[in-house]
Design a protein around this motif. Structure first.
Motif, PDB file in Angstrom:
ATOM      1  N   GLY A 285       0.794  -1.226   0.000  1.00 35.82           N
ATOM      2  CA  GLY A 285       0.000   0.000   0.000  1.00 35.82           C
ATOM      3  C   GLY A 285       0.823   1.271   0.000  1.00 35.82           C
ATOM      4  N   LEU A 286       2.131   1.126  -0.052  1.00 32.60           N
ATOM      5  CA  LEU A 286       3.071   2.261  -0.008  1.00 32.60           C
ATOM      6  C   LEU A 286       2.891   3.102   1.262  1.00 32.60           C
ATOM      7  CD1 LEU A 286       2.987   3.427  -3.754  1.00 32.60           C
ATOM      8  CD2 LEU A 286       4.549   1.776  -2.664  1.00 32.60           C
ATOM      9  N   LEU A 287       2.673   2.407   2.373  1.00 33.34           N
ATOM     10  CA  LEU A 287       2.472   3.090   3.654  1.00 33.34           C
ATOM     11  C   LEU A 287       3.560   2.783   4.683  1.00 33.34           C
ATOM     12  CD1 LEU A 287      -1.378   2.553   4.135  1.00 33.34           C
ATOM     13  CD2 LEU A 287      -0.211   4.610   3.326  1.00 33.34           C
ATOM     14  N   LEU A 288       4.567   2.017   4.306  1.00 34.68           N
ATOM     15  CA  LEU A 288       5.575   1.612   5.284  1.00 34.68           C
ATOM     16  C   LEU A 288       6.230   2.803   5.968  1.00 34.68           C
ATOM     17  CD1 LEU A 288       7.713  -1.449   4.161  1.00 34.68           C
ATOM     18  CD2 LEU A 288       6.352  -1.160   6.227  1.00 34.68           C
ATOM     19  N   SER A 289       6.688   3.764   5.207  1.00 31.32           N
ATOM     20  CA  SER A 289       7.370   4.898   5.833  1.00 31.32           C
ATOM     21  C   SER A 289       6.409   5.693   6.716  1.00 31.32           C
ATOM     22  CB  SER A 289       8.023   5.799   4.797  1.00 31.32           C
ATOM     23  OG  SER A 289       7.063   6.317   3.910  1.00 31.32           O
ATOM     24  N   ASP A 290       5.144   5.722   6.338  1.00 30.16           N
ATOM     25  CA  ASP A 290       4.158   6.483   7.120  1.00 30.16           C
ATOM     26  C   ASP A 290       3.943   5.909   8.516  1.00 30.16           C
ATOM     27  OD1 ASP A 290       3.451   8.450   5.127  1.00 30.16           O
ATOM     28  OD2 ASP A 290       2.407   6.849   4.061  1.00 30.16           O
ATOM     29  N   ILE A 291       3.960   4.587   8.655  1.00 30.50           N
ATOM     30  CA  ILE A 291       3.647   4.020   9.979  1.00 30.50           C
ATOM     31  C   ILE A 291       4.680   4.418  11.025  1.00 30.50           C
ATOM     32  CG2 ILE A 291       2.315   2.072   9.085  1.00 30.50           C
ATOM     33  CD1 ILE A 291       4.759   0.321  10.144  1.00 30.50           C
TER      34      ILE A 291
END
Length: 163
Positions: free
Chosen positions: A20-26
């Motif tokens: 989901g291309l959310l890794l850096s966001d978490i």
């Protein structure tokens, strides 16, 4: 100032978020993320080595916890041995487990460990204004296109409730 809550993750949550291309966001959330060192080295390091640089902590199981993990492996036939290591680490650290695997979630509940998943993390990202609702929708779209196994009816309900 209260201490940052630790969350222990299995591999599938991290893969969902990467799709989901959310890794850096978490890693912008007010949590500390950890995974068992053995799980990381055997399942994630080759393709996801950047996770440690992003902030993922590698948890070490004590000898007592390794014995507990062995008991879990012998008790529950469905979760993988690495899943059992993640569950054992969450129990050791007295913190929630992040998993979307139904069988691991059931084992964790049986062992008295709180379980949270991808939907909870995305909800946290939106409610803490780290990502927009449209970015969450796009992320779930990418996860679905990558055939990630999420409860899509609950995803739709979550997105509807966030709007």
């Amino acid at each position: 100032m209260s201490p940052i809550q630790l969350l222990v993750s299995d591999a599938n949550i991290l893969i969902d978020l990467e799709e989901g291309l959310l890794l850096s966001d978490i890693f912008s959330l007010p949590y500390q993320f950890s995974t068992p060192d053995i799980l990381f080295h055997d399942e994630l390091e080759e393709c996801h080595h950047q996770l440690v640089d992003m902030g993922l902590k590698l948890g070490v199981l004590t000898s007592e916890t390794l014995c507990y993990a062995e008991k879990l492996i012998n008790t529950y036939s469905a979760p993988s041995r690495y899943d059992c290591f993640a569950l054992a680490l969450a129990k050791q650290e007295k913190c929630p487990l992040l998993s979307g695997d139904k069988r691991l979630r059931k084992a964790a509940e049986n062992e008295g460990v709180i379980v949270k998943g991808t939907l909870w993390l995305v909800n946290e990202l939106v409610t803490q204004n780290i990502i927009s609702i449209s970015k969450a929708q796009e992320a779930f779209g990418r996860m679905q296109a990558a055939d990630r196994r999420l409860p899509w009816d609950k995803v739709d309900l979550l997105l509807k409730n966030l709007e």
